[in-house]
Design an enzyme around this catalytic site. Structure first.
Site, PDB file in Angstrom:
ATOM      1  N   LYS A   1      16.672   3.624   2.417  1.00  0.00           N
ATOM      2  CA  LYS A   1      17.366   3.438   3.697  1.00  0.00           C
ATOM      3  C   LYS A   1      18.515   2.459   3.434  1.00  0.00           C
ATOM      4  O   LYS A   1      18.522   1.318   3.894  1.00  0.00           O
ATOM      5  CB  LYS A   1      16.384   2.876   4.736  1.00  0.00           C
TER       6      LYS A   1
ATOM      7  N   PHE B   1      12.690   4.785  12.027  1.00  0.00           N
ATOM      8  CA  PHE B   1      11.415   4.244  11.548  1.00  0.00           C
ATOM      9  C   PHE B   1      10.535   5.425  11.157  1.00  0.00           C
ATOM     10  O   PHE B   1      10.210   6.269  11.983  1.00  0.00           O
ATOM     11  CB  PHE B   1      10.723   3.388  12.611  1.00  0.00           C
ATOM     12  N   VAL B   2      10.178   5.481   9.874  1.00  0.00           N
ATOM     13  CA  VAL B   2       9.470   6.660   9.372  1.00  0.00           C
ATOM     14  C   VAL B   2       8.018   6.342   9.034  1.00  0.00           C
ATOM     15  O   VAL B   2       7.689   5.214   8.632  1.00  0.00           O
ATOM     16  CB  VAL B   2      10.174   7.256   8.134  1.00  0.00           C
TER      17      VAL B   2
ATOM     18  N   LYS C   1       0.797  -1.211   0.000  1.00  0.00           N
ATOM     19  CA  LYS C   1       0.000   0.000   0.000  1.00  0.00           C
ATOM     20  C   LYS C   1       0.839   1.275   0.000  1.00  0.00           C
ATOM     21  O   LYS C   1       0.398   2.345  -0.402  1.00  0.00           O
ATOM     22  CB  LYS C   1      -0.881   0.021   1.260  1.00  0.00           C
ATOM     23  N   GLY C   2       2.060   1.171   0.531  1.00  0.00           N
ATOM     24  CA  GLY C   2       2.824   2.362   0.888  1.00  0.00           C
ATOM     25  C   GLY C   2       3.043   3.394  -0.205  1.00  0.00           C
ATOM     26  O   GLY C   2       3.193   4.579   0.078  1.00  0.00           O
TER      27      GLY C   2
ATOM     28  N   ASP D   1       3.283   3.624   7.093  1.00  0.00           N
ATOM     29  CA  ASP D   1       2.454   3.414   8.282  1.00  0.00           C
ATOM     30  C   ASP D   1       3.225   2.806   9.453  1.00  0.00           C
ATOM     31  O   ASP D   1       4.318   2.258   9.303  1.00  0.00           O
ATOM     32  CB  ASP D   1       1.303   2.463   7.948  1.00  0.00           C
TER      33      ASP D   1
ATOM     34  N   ARG E   1      -0.457   6.870   7.634  1.00  0.00           N
ATOM     35  CA  ARG E   1      -0.226   6.958   6.188  1.00  0.00           C
ATOM     36  C   ARG E   1      -0.648   8.314   5.641  1.00  0.00           C
ATOM     37  O   ARG E   1      -0.115   8.790   4.645  1.00  0.00           O
ATOM     38  CB  ARG E   1      -1.018   5.873   5.441  1.00  0.00           C
TER      39      ARG E   1
ATOM     40  N   GLU F   1       8.191   2.487  -5.374  1.00  0.00           N
ATOM     41  CA  GLU F   1       8.143   2.131  -3.949  1.00  0.00           C
ATOM     42  C   GLU F   1       8.165   3.395  -3.097  1.00  0.00           C
ATOM     43  O   GLU F   1       8.766   4.397  -3.486  1.00  0.00           O
ATOM     44  CB  GLU F   1       9.373   1.291  -3.576  1.00  0.00           C
ATOM     45  N   ASP F   2       7.568   3.335  -1.920  1.00  0.00           N
ATOM     46  CA  ASP F   2       7.713   4.434  -0.965  1.00  0.00           C
ATOM     47  C   ASP F   2       9.079   4.359  -0.291  1.00  0.00           C
ATOM     48  O   ASP F   2       9.741   5.368  -0.080  1.00  0.00           O
ATOM     49  CB  ASP F   2       6.594   4.414   0.081  1.00  0.00           C
TER      50      ASP F   2
ATOM     51  N   ASP G   1      14.217  -0.672   2.082  1.00  0.00           N
ATOM     52  CA  ASP G   1      14.877  -0.761   3.381  1.00  0.00           C
ATOM     53  C   ASP G   1      15.867  -1.931   3.316  1.00  0.00           C
ATOM     54  O   ASP G   1      16.972  -1.793   2.784  1.00  0.00           O
ATOM     55  CB  ASP G   1      13.766  -0.952   4.419  1.00  0.00           C
TER      56      ASP G   1
HETATM   57  C1  PRP Z   1       7.146  -1.388   3.101  1.00  0.00           C
HETATM   58  C2  PRP Z   1       7.451  -0.584   1.856  1.00  0.00           C
HETATM   59  C3  PRP Z   1       8.251  -1.519   1.004  1.00  0.00           C
HETATM   60  C4  PRP Z   1       8.940  -2.409   2.022  1.00  0.00           C
HETATM   61  C5  PRP Z   1      10.397  -2.049   2.105  1.00  0.00           C
HETATM   62  O1  PRP Z   1       6.033  -2.185   2.846  1.00  0.00           O
HETATM   63  O2  PRP Z   1       6.281  -0.166   1.202  1.00  0.00           O
HETATM   64  O3  PRP Z   1       7.428  -2.299   0.164  1.00  0.00           O
HETATM   65  O4  PRP Z   1       8.306  -2.172   3.290  1.00  0.00           O
HETATM   66  O5  PRP Z   1      11.086  -2.794   3.071  1.00  0.00           O
HETATM   67  P1  PRP Z   1      12.203  -3.863   2.740  1.00  0.00           P
HETATM   68  O6  PRP Z   1      13.110  -3.256   1.707  1.00  0.00           O
HETATM   69  O7  PRP Z   1      12.876  -4.048   4.072  1.00  0.00           O
HETATM   70  O8  PRP Z   1      11.546  -5.092   2.268  1.00  0.00           O
HETATM   71  P2  PRP Z   1       5.179  -2.910   3.982  1.00  0.00           P
HETATM   72  O9  PRP Z   1       5.516  -4.357   3.987  1.00  0.00           O
HETATM   73  O10 PRP Z   1       5.302  -2.155   5.263  1.00  0.00           O
HETATM   74  O11 PRP Z   1       3.695  -2.819   3.428  1.00  0.00           O
HETATM   75  P3  PRP Z   1       2.850  -1.530   3.031  1.00  0.00           P
HETATM   76  O12 PRP Z   1       3.444  -0.989   1.762  1.00  0.00           O
HETATM   77  O13 PRP Z   1       1.483  -2.069   2.845  1.00  0.00           O
HETATM   78  O14 PRP Z   1       2.951  -0.544   4.176  1.00  0.00           O
END
Ligand code: PRP
Length: 181
Positions: free
Chosen positions: A133, A154-155, A43-44, A161, A167, A99-100, A103
């Site tokens: 990140k 943690f942002v 969703k991000g 979220d 969000r 992507e948002d 990480d």
């Molecule tokens: C978040 C973000 C990326 C992922 C990055 O998604 O949107 O998809 O984490 O992290 P990583 O590089 O450590 O894998 P999340 O799983 O929180 O789901 P969301 O997008 O629904 O918030």
């Protein structure tokens, strides 16, 4: 003004808007005359994608995938779920995955989305992320367009979220360690 539950504004609305305008211009220049397909990772990415496409001046199409790795935790589980996969025919399309935040890299890596796009005969595949990140990377994933590189905080906000909340914040803020929901 700090939103309740957050500790520090890391990026203001104005800073984010200015950078997204630059990214939109870059992508418009790089993909001029090409079939451009943006794929938002939900969703991000929904707010970033919405702003990014309005700063791209060339024709484009949009699709979404829904991936999830974090569950209710503030650390990556390395356990990526594909909630909804791609619908678009990517053959011949120049794809930018949006992507948002990248990480650890596990979400893009374990979902195999980039490999799937290549095997679907996409003309090219790149990744655009609002936040990188990089200091936390555990697996190497290619990131081609980066809004901001950030430190290990943690942002939340601008689509990101904590346990489903925050969000809708228009800025990006670090979460207060004391926040419990
Ligand atoms: C978040 C973000 C990326 C992922 C990055 O998604 O949107 O998809 O984490 O992290 P990583 O590089 O450590 O894998 P999340 O799983 O929180 O789901 P969301 O997008 O629904 O918030």
């Amino acid at each position: 003004m700090l939103p309740e539950g957050t500790r520090e504004v890391l990026l203001t609305e104005a800073q984010i808007a200015a950078r997204i305008q630059e990214l939109g211009q870059l992508i418009s220049d790089d993909y001029a005359g090409k079939n451009l397909l943006l794929i938002g990772v939900l969703k991000g990415s929904f707010i970033f994608l919405a702003d990014l496409v309005r700063n791209i001046s060339i024709p484009l199409t949009i699709d979404f995938v829904t991936l999830s790795s974090y569950g209710d935790s503030t650390t990556s589980s390395g356990n990526v779920k594909i909630i909804e996969s791609l619908r678009a025919n990517v053959s011949g399309q120049h794809v930018v995955v949006v992507e948002d935040i990248v990480d650890t890299g596990w979400t893009l890596s374990m979902s195999r989305i980039l490999e799937d796009l290549h095997s679907g005969n996409a003309a090219s595949v790149k990744v655009c992320t609002l936040l990188d990140k990089r200091c936390r990377r555990e697996v190497d994933v290619p990131v081609d367009y980066v809004g901001f590189e950030i430190e290990d905080r943690f942002v939340v906000g601008f689509g990101m979220d904590f346990d489903g909340l925050f969000r809708s914040l228009p800025m990006i803020a670090a979460l207060d360690e004391k926040t419990t929901l």
